[in-house]
Design a protein around this motif. Structure first.
Motif, PDB file in Angstrom:
ATOM      1  N   TRP A 296       0.851  -1.182   0.000  1.00 38.64           N
ATOM      2  CA  TRP A 296       0.000   0.000   0.000  1.00 38.64           C
ATOM      3  C   TRP A 296       0.886   1.231   0.000  1.00 38.64           C
ATOM      4  N   ALA A 297       0.567   2.183  -0.874  1.00 39.81           N
ATOM      5  CA  ALA A 297       1.321   3.432  -0.987  1.00 39.81           C
ATOM      6  C   ALA A 297       0.429   4.597  -0.585  1.00 39.81           C
ATOM      7  N   ASP A 298       1.028   5.569   0.091  1.00 43.83           N
ATOM      8  CA  ASP A 298       0.278   6.747   0.524  1.00 43.83           C
ATOM      9  C   ASP A 298      -0.050   7.672  -0.643  1.00 43.83           C
ATOM     10  N   ASN A 299       0.887   7.782  -1.579  1.00 43.22           N
ATOM     11  CA  ASN A 299       0.718   8.692  -2.708  1.00 43.22           C
ATOM     12  C   ASN A 299       1.659   8.265  -3.824  1.00 43.22           C
ATOM     13  N   ALA A 300       1.695   9.053  -4.897  1.00 43.58           N
ATOM     14  CA  ALA A 300       2.535   8.703  -6.041  1.00 43.58           C
ATOM     15  C   ALA A 300       4.018   8.735  -5.676  1.00 43.58           C
ATOM     16  N   HIS A 301       4.424   9.689  -4.842  1.00 37.05           N
ATOM     17  CA  HIS A 301       5.827   9.753  -4.433  1.00 37.05           C
ATOM     18  C   HIS A 301       6.221   8.496  -3.654  1.00 37.05           C
ATOM     19  N   HIS A 302       5.347   8.045  -2.760  1.00 37.66           N
ATOM     20  CA  HIS A 302       5.616   6.841  -1.986  1.00 37.66           C
ATOM     21  C   HIS A 302       5.665   5.613  -2.908  1.00 37.66           C
ATOM     22  N   LYS A 303       4.790   5.567  -3.895  1.00 42.14           N
ATOM     23  CA  LYS A 303       4.779   4.430  -4.820  1.00 42.14           C
ATOM     24  C   LYS A 303       6.061   4.383  -5.646  1.00 42.14           C
ATOM     25  N   ASN A 304       6.550   5.539  -6.074  1.00 41.95           N
ATOM     26  CA  ASN A 304       7.805   5.573  -6.820  1.00 41.95           C
ATOM     27  C   ASN A 304       8.970   5.099  -5.965  1.00 41.95           C
ATOM     28  N   ALA A 305       8.950   5.460  -4.689  1.00 37.11           N
ATOM     29  CA  ALA A 305      10.019   5.012  -3.796  1.00 37.11           C
ATOM     30  C   ALA A 305       9.989   3.499  -3.622  1.00 37.11           C
ATOM     31  N   LEU A 306       8.792   2.916  -3.506  1.00 36.60           N
ATOM     32  CA  LEU A 306       8.686   1.462  -3.409  1.00 36.60           C
ATOM     33  C   LEU A 306       9.180   0.787  -4.685  1.00 36.60           C
ATOM     34  N   LEU A 307       8.823   1.354  -5.830  1.00 40.33           N
ATOM     35  CA  LEU A 307       9.273   0.783  -7.105  1.00 40.33           C
ATOM     36  C   LEU A 307      10.790   0.832  -7.211  1.00 40.33           C
ATOM     37  N   ASP A 308      11.381   1.944  -6.843  1.00 36.59           N
ATOM     38  CA  ASP A 308      12.843   2.074  -6.920  1.00 36.59           C
ATOM     39  C   ASP A 308      13.523   1.044  -6.030  1.00 36.59           C
ATOM     40  N   HIS A 309      12.965   0.803  -4.845  1.00 35.19           N
ATOM     41  CA  HIS A 309      13.559  -0.185  -3.939  1.00 35.19           C
ATOM     42  C   HIS A 309      13.490  -1.589  -4.538  1.00 35.19           C
ATOM     43  N   ILE A 310      12.361  -1.950  -5.113  1.00 34.29           N
ATOM     44  CA  ILE A 310      12.197  -3.301  -5.667  1.00 34.29           C
ATOM     45  C   ILE A 310      13.138  -3.526  -6.846  1.00 34.29           C
ATOM     46  N   LEU A 311      13.303  -2.499  -7.681  1.00 34.34           N
ATOM     47  CA  LEU A 311      14.150  -2.650  -8.870  1.00 34.34           C
ATOM     48  C   LEU A 311      15.637  -2.712  -8.545  1.00 34.34           C
ATOM     49  N   THR A 312      16.001  -2.368  -7.329  1.00 37.70           N
ATOM     50  CA  THR A 312      17.412  -2.421  -6.943  1.00 37.70           C
ATOM     51  C   THR A 312      17.742  -3.646  -6.094  1.00 37.70           C
ATOM     52  N   GLU A 313      16.785  -4.545  -5.917  1.00 39.45           N
ATOM     53  CA  GLU A 313      17.060  -5.763  -5.147  1.00 39.45           C
ATOM     54  C   GLU A 313      18.012  -6.685  -5.921  1.00 39.45           C
ATOM     55  N   ARG A 314      18.808  -7.415  -5.186  1.00 42.66           N
ATOM     56  CA  ARG A 314      19.827  -8.251  -5.814  1.00 42.66           C
ATOM     57  C   ARG A 314      19.235  -9.414  -6.604  1.00 42.66           C
ATOM     58  N   ASP A 315      18.120  -9.952  -6.134  1.00 42.48           N
ATOM     59  CA  ASP A 315      17.560 -11.133  -6.778  1.00 42.48           C
ATOM     60  C   ASP A 315      16.719 -10.798  -8.006  1.00 42.48           C
ATOM     61  N   MET A 316      16.661  -9.525  -8.390  1.00 42.71           N
ATOM     62  CA  MET A 316      15.893  -9.163  -9.572  1.00 42.71           C
ATOM     63  C   MET A 316      16.741  -9.331 -10.822  1.00 42.71           C
ATOM     64  N   GLU A 317      16.324 -10.267 -11.666  1.00 44.92           N
ATOM     65  CA  GLU A 317      17.046 -10.525 -12.914  1.00 44.92           C
ATOM     66  C   GLU A 317      16.500  -9.634 -14.040  1.00 44.92           C
ATOM     67  N   GLN A 318      15.220  -9.761 -14.318  1.00 43.38           N
ATOM     68  CA  GLN A 318      14.537  -8.893 -15.267  1.00 43.38           C
ATOM     69  C   GLN A 318      13.122  -8.652 -14.743  1.00 43.38           C
ATOM     70  N   ALA A 319      12.575  -7.481 -15.045  1.00 47.17           N
ATOM     71  CA  ALA A 319      11.263  -7.124 -14.514  1.00 47.17           C
ATOM     72  C   ALA A 319      10.398  -6.516 -15.613  1.00 47.17           C
ATOM     73  N   VAL A 320       9.092  -6.801 -15.529  1.00 48.21           N
ATOM     74  CA  VAL A 320       8.094  -6.146 -16.364  1.00 48.21           C
ATOM     75  C   VAL A 320       7.237  -5.294 -15.431  1.00 48.21           C
ATOM     76  N   VAL A 321       7.227  -3.987 -15.675  1.00 46.51           N
ATOM     77  CA  VAL A 321       6.440  -3.051 -14.879  1.00 46.51           C
ATOM     78  C   VAL A 321       5.222  -2.651 -15.706  1.00 46.51           C
ATOM     79  N   PHE A 322       4.025  -2.937 -15.207  1.00 46.73           N
ATOM     80  CA  PHE A 322       2.800  -2.658 -15.947  1.00 46.73           C
ATOM     81  C   PHE A 322       2.206  -1.330 -15.511  1.00 46.73           C
ATOM     82  N   THR A 323       1.779  -0.546 -16.501  1.00 53.82           N
ATOM     83  CA  THR A 323       1.086   0.707 -16.256  1.00 53.82           C
ATOM     84  C   THR A 323      -0.309   0.632 -16.873  1.00 53.82           C
TER      85      THR A 323
END
Length: 484
Positions: free
Chosen positions: A233-260
């Motif tokens: 759950w994200a409070d706002n768009a800024h919070h959602k972007n911060a969560l996305l940035d954290h997930i994309l920098t995880e070590r176990d992420m090989e490739q990701a598809v981000v849906f809009t």
């Protein structure tokens, strides 16, 4: 079950073995034998279950049989058209099916496969349609264009395949499909693949299929054991972007598809991630087909680490190295969620599906849990916990339904969870700045112009009703020309 026991030709079993497969999946084991017998099929199967091979292998078997039958041999210089016609909803899926046909038909001498999709110049497609052809994979719209101009010949089609028929009907192709089916011989074999056969999909199946065999291998309520699902759950768009940035920098992420949700969001988010240093590209229906092909090729070659896409890419992407699917914007329909998360966890691998939702998205989260009859576990990231309390969601019961009264749809102008209700924009229908309808000036009313359903009041008479006004309708005083 091994492929050798399914009754396939030796050239096909050898190609399957060369591809690294030794045992048939459930949908292949159940669909291939009746398809080889010439039966019409209605098949429901989840993504990544091997359904493409379940209709391509029987189609190739029919082509091999025709090669050895002197009565079905074709003369040179005569346009016969394809023996096999496959209709798909998207260009990406058409290209994927064509690749599978080429892979499994590598030992079929002289096999000719062609794709006819939108976004590609016509001359090359016309040349392919006029030449010798075994299998044609197409989207309904572009094929109908060639039918209307007389360039496509479907008089000798022996097998008609409708892949993801529910999606094609959702996209408004029902009339196109019916027209194409009318140009195909009635004695054909028809194979129809769909997530559901209820409603308009079932009615289409009744019109096109004869004595069809029903095969239900998997449904939307199946648990994805190799896909871990999370809800943040994200409070706002800024919070959602911060969560996305954290997930994309995880070590176990090989490739990701981000849906809009929209094409504009896909381009904007891809630019933002590129500025941060990610190897990223966008993919949506507004791009030329050549660019879409290059983007998918870059994803398969691992030149791209992140793909930002709309739902047009949810069906047709088959890249085993995709480890993460991130729902940055929620889908328009709950069933699209299942197709989205199916882009990961393929070929026996494990995957992670993350949904980033704000409070206004709670209604769609409820519908997704109702559709899948599963709860999406809520998770948090240390240091990025939401400050607002999470919306209360009704738990999905195994038999389908909620553990409480479902929330009704808010009225226009009403509020949902304390925020103004705003209709969700659909891909392809976003307002553009160069469109007159996107400008407020287009709706500005001059002070001398009346408002309402009536023209200005003539001198000494009643206001003239607009065309089509019902007799006896009480005229109201036009507003805008008088002081209120």
């Amino acid at each position: 079950m091994s492929f050798d026991s399914l009754g396939l030709h030796e050239a096909l079993t050898r190609a399957v073995t060369d591809s690294g497969y030794d045992a048939a999946t459930d949908v292949q084991a159940q669909a291939i034998p009746p398809a080889l017998e010439g039966r019409d099929l209605m098949v429901s199967s989840s993504t990544g279950s091997g359904k493409t091979a379940s209709f391509i292998l029987p189609a190739l078997q029919r082509i091999l049989a025709a090669r050895g039958d002197n009565t079905k041999r074709r003369e040179k210089g005569v346009v016969y058209g394809p023996r096999i016609l496959v209709l798909t909803p998207t260009r990406e899926l058409a290209i994927q099916v064509a690749k599978a046909a080429t892979t499994y038909g590598r030992h079929v001498q002289g096999l000719r496969v062609a794709t006819v999709v939108g976004g590609v110049p016509y001359p090359a497609q016309i040349k392919a349609l006029r030449g010798p052809l075994d299998i044609l994979i197409s989207t309904p719209g572009r094929l109908l264009d060639h039918l209307q101009t007389g360039k496509a010949v479907l008089d000798h089609v022996e097998v008609l395949v409708l892949d993801e028929a529910d999606r094609m009907l959702d996209m408004g192709f029902i009339d196109d499909i019916q027209t194409i089916a009318d140009h195909v011989p009635a004695a054909r074999q028809t194979l129809m693949y769909s997530a559901t056969f209820a409603g308009h999909v079932g009615r289409l199946a009744q019109n096109l299929l004869k004595d069809a065999r029903r095969i239900d291998v998997a449904s939307h309520t199946d648990t994805h054991e190799n896909i871990e699902q999370r809800l943040h759950w994200a409070d706002n768009a800024h919070h959602k972007n911060a969560l996305l940035d954290h997930i994309l920098t995880e070590r176990d992420m090989e490739q990701a598809v981000v849906f809009t949700s929209t094409q504009r969001d896909a381009d904007w988010l891809a630019d933002r991630l590129a500025d941060m240093g990610h190897a990223v590209a966008s993919l949506h229906g507004g791009m030329p087909q050549g660019r879409r092909n290059r983007v998918l090729q870059g994803l398969r070659m691992k030149q791209l680490r992140v793909l930002v896409a709309t739902d047009v890419a949810a069906r047709g992407i088959d890249v085993p190295t995709i480890s993460h699917v991130i729902n940055y914007g929620l889908p328009m329909k709950a069933e699209d969620y299942v197709h989205r998360i199916g882009r990961t966890g393929r070929a026996g691998r494990n995957g992670l599906a993350v949904t980033l939702a704000e409070r206004m998205d709670a209604g769609m989260i409820r519908r997704i849990q109702h559709f899948t009859t599963q709860n999406i576990p809520v998770a948090t990231v240390a240091g990025l916990e939401p400050k607002s309390p999470a919306p209360k969601l009704f738990a999905a019961r195994p038999e389908g339904g909620f553990g409480g009264k479902p929330a009704g749809r808010p009225a226009p102008g009403g509020k949902r969870f304390g925020k103004p209700f705003a209709p969700r924009r659909e891909e392809g229908f976003e307002p553009r700045r160069d469109n007159v309808f996107a400008s407020r000036d287009a709706f500005e009313r001059k002070p001398s112009e009346p408002r309402g359903a009536f023209a200005p009041r003539p001198a000494g008479g009643k206001p003239a009703p607009r065309h089509g006004a019902k007799p006896g309708f009480k005229a109201q005083r036009p507003r805008g020309t008088f002081d209120r």
